[in-house]
Design a protein around this motif. Structure first.
Motif, PDB file in Angstrom:
ATOM      1  N   UNK A 157       0.797  -1.238   0.000  1.00  0.00           N
ATOM      2  CA  UNK A 157       0.000   0.000   0.000  1.00  0.00           C
ATOM      3  C   UNK A 157       0.825   1.282   0.000  1.00  0.00           C
ATOM      4  N   UNK A 158       2.052   1.249   0.468  1.00  0.00           N
ATOM      5  CA  UNK A 158       2.847   2.478   0.549  1.00  0.00           C
ATOM      6  C   UNK A 158       3.440   2.888  -0.798  1.00  0.00           C
ATOM      7  N   UNK A 159       3.400   2.005  -1.776  1.00  0.00           N
ATOM      8  CA  UNK A 159       4.050   2.294  -3.059  1.00  0.00           C
ATOM      9  C   UNK A 159       3.254   3.274  -3.913  1.00  0.00           C
ATOM     10  N   UNK A 160       1.923   3.244  -3.825  1.00  0.00           N
ATOM     11  CA  UNK A 160       1.077   4.082  -4.684  1.00  0.00           C
ATOM     12  C   UNK A 160       0.803   5.399  -3.968  1.00  0.00           C
ATOM     13  N   UNK A 198       4.628   3.780 -11.702  1.00  0.00           N
ATOM     14  CA  UNK A 198       5.387   3.734 -10.455  1.00  0.00           C
ATOM     15  C   UNK A 198       5.653   2.304 -10.008  1.00  0.00           C
ATOM     16  N   UNK A 199       4.600   1.475  -9.974  1.00  0.00           N
ATOM     17  CA  UNK A 199       4.761   0.120  -9.465  1.00  0.00           C
ATOM     18  C   UNK A 199       5.534  -0.780 -10.424  1.00  0.00           C
ATOM     19  N   UNK A 200       5.414  -0.545 -11.708  1.00  0.00           N
ATOM     20  CA  UNK A 200       6.218  -1.309 -12.658  1.00  0.00           C
ATOM     21  C   UNK A 200       7.701  -1.012 -12.475  1.00  0.00           C
ATOM     22  N   UNK A 201       8.043   0.262 -12.310  1.00  0.00           N
ATOM     23  CA  UNK A 201       9.445   0.615 -12.054  1.00  0.00           C
ATOM     24  C   UNK A 201       9.909  -0.006 -10.745  1.00  0.00           C
ATOM     25  N   UNK A 202       9.068   0.012  -9.718  1.00  0.00           N
ATOM     26  CA  UNK A 202       9.422  -0.597  -8.430  1.00  0.00           C
ATOM     27  C   UNK A 202       9.728  -2.083  -8.597  1.00  0.00           C
ATOM     28  N   UNK A 203       8.886  -2.775  -9.340  1.00  0.00           N
ATOM     29  CA  UNK A 203       9.067  -4.210  -9.545  1.00  0.00           C
ATOM     30  C   UNK A 203      10.343  -4.497 -10.329  1.00  0.00           C
ATOM     31  N   UNK A 204      10.612  -3.697 -11.351  1.00  0.00           N
ATOM     32  CA  UNK A 204      11.811  -3.917 -12.159  1.00  0.00           C
ATOM     33  C   UNK A 204      13.075  -3.613 -11.354  1.00  0.00           C
TER      34      UNK A 204
END
Length: 423
Positions: A157-160, A198-204
């Motif tokens: 939840x903190x990522x978005x 944002x979350x795609x960059x976080x995952x990569x």
């Protein structure tokens, strides 16, 4: 851009994608058999509809292809769309409603359809993005371990954090137990670009484990399978709208800006990829068998409104067919040298059987969508997907240009001398 006029004599030779096109060869082939040896691939948005509005002349065009007595198509016909946020049956139902004739899901090729053949990823834990029933689409394609973007943002939840109203600062107690994401599948443009980017960059950056900041950037990054490279598409608006290609452009540039590395796609499917056209030919040849044709389709006509995807892709596939005639096996090294991404078409599609036989693929540009005679000159070659650049001008020159889909069907019948043999 050189657009070939219908007023040209059919005895002339046309230049297309570096290949010589001889209409006399097409005409002469029609006298070898009383049944058609050609098939048609139709784009949908900008050719048949704009948004939810059926374009004039589209129903009339398809009335010439469909036999009301037998309730089947007289000409092998498939619909190849770059849409990636819906299922084939849903699109077939819409086409049936729009055209007033029955269309089956077997005639529809979605941008994501070739992913059925990517068996090596079907048992991996994949993150999928897009809108609509993306989890259902992924599982229907064969992916067994699927996480959607909404599921990911609830797990972390903190990522978005862009939308202040949706911020949830408290971390989830189970974040560190979340199974590592092993690959990313991008079906189409999402609704909230900021969240997905944002979350795609976080995952990569985290190599699939966004519960903790990475100690170093892992490169090469996780495998990425992307569908639909359309920078723009035509809806009801007077100007083209951003497509999934625009979202991919944002993702590519953000990743490079943050890491200093190029974002690399494991596979790009959808038009203009030759993989999609090869898969579409397979579907077209199956349709030929279903309507009772004894010989495979030899000539493919691709009708589209987008120079950078429909026309470019058809011309690329025509070039592929020329190479296939010259050599039985195209090695992976050769494929990479001529512009494929990272996979050999023949190796990938070998599991589909040997329903092939086309010798040529001709592109027909209609002026009812992204391209218009007045605004078409403003379309830059750079609108094509990054991984397919640089683009030769000749690859974006259609074999023919017509005002609408009805004119395109009439042209095909004339080129194939079909009216004479259809009486």
């Amino acid at each position: 851009m050189a657009v070939i006029s219908l007023r040209k004599s059919t005895c002339q030779l046309f230049q297309q994608g570096g290949a010589r096109f001889d209409p006399l060869r097409v005409l002469s082939s029609r006298f070898e058999s009383t049944e058609p040896n050609f098939g048609i691939m139709f784009d949908i948005d900008g050719v048949i509809v704009r948004g939810r509005t059926v374009l004039p002349f589209a129903p009339e065009a398809f009335s010439k292809l469909f036999d009301q007595k037998t309730q089947q198509f007289k000409i092998p016909s498939v619909f190849v769309t770059n849409a990636g946020n819906s299922i084939r049956q849903e699109k077939a139902d819409k086409l049936s409603e729009w055209l007033n004739i029955p269309i089956t899901e077997d005639q529809v090729v979605m941008a994501h359809s070739p992913l059925r053949m990517f068996n090596e990823f079907h048992n991996k834990h994949v993150l999928v993005t897009g809108q609509g029933p993306v989890e259902f689409i992924a599982r229907n394609l064969g992916f067994k371990k699927v996480t959607t973007m909404d599921q990911l943002r609830h797990a972390f939840p903190a990522l978005d954090a862009v939308d202040h109203k949706r911020r949830r600062a408290a971390a989830c107690a189970f974040e560190k137990y979340f199974p590592r994401i092993e690959a990313v599948v991008l079906f189409g443009e999402p609704v909230r670009w900021e969240t997905s980017l944002q979350l795609l960059i976080d995952v990569l950056l985290s190599d699939g484990q966004p519960s903790a900041a990475p100690e170093k950037i892992v490169y090469p990054h996780l495998p990425i399978l992307a569908c639909n490279m359309d920078l723009q598409w035509m809806a009801e608006a007077v100007m083209p709208r951003f497509g999934h290609g625009a979202f991919l452009l944002c993702l590519e540039n953000l990743y490079k800006k943050v890491t200093g590395h190029e974002l690399v796609y494991t596979a790009l499917v959808g038009k203009p990829s030759e993989i999609t056209y090869r898969h579409s030919e397979h579907v077209l040849q199956e349709q030929a068998l279903k309507i009772g044709l004894k010989k495979p389709v030899r000539h493919i006509y691709c009708i589209g409104d987008n120079i950078c995807t429909d026309i470019f892709g058809a011309n690329l596939y025509n070039k592929y067919l020329q190479r296939a005639r010259d050599t039985e096996i195209i090695s992976q090294v050769q494929a990479q040298n001529i512009g494929h991404n990272s996979r050999s078409i023949d190796n990938l599609l070998g599991t589909e059987g040997e329903l092939k036989g086309a010798t040529s693929c001709y592109s027909i540009l209609v002026e009812t969508g992204v391209f218009s005679r007045t605004g078409g000159s403003n379309v830059s070659l750079d609108h094509s997907p990054r991984d397919f650049l640089p683009v030769e001008n000749s690859y974006q020159e259609p074999t023919f240009s017509t005002e609408n889909v009805l004119g395109a069907v009439d042209l095909i019948f004339e080129m194939e001398n079909y009216k004479k043999n259809d009486q």
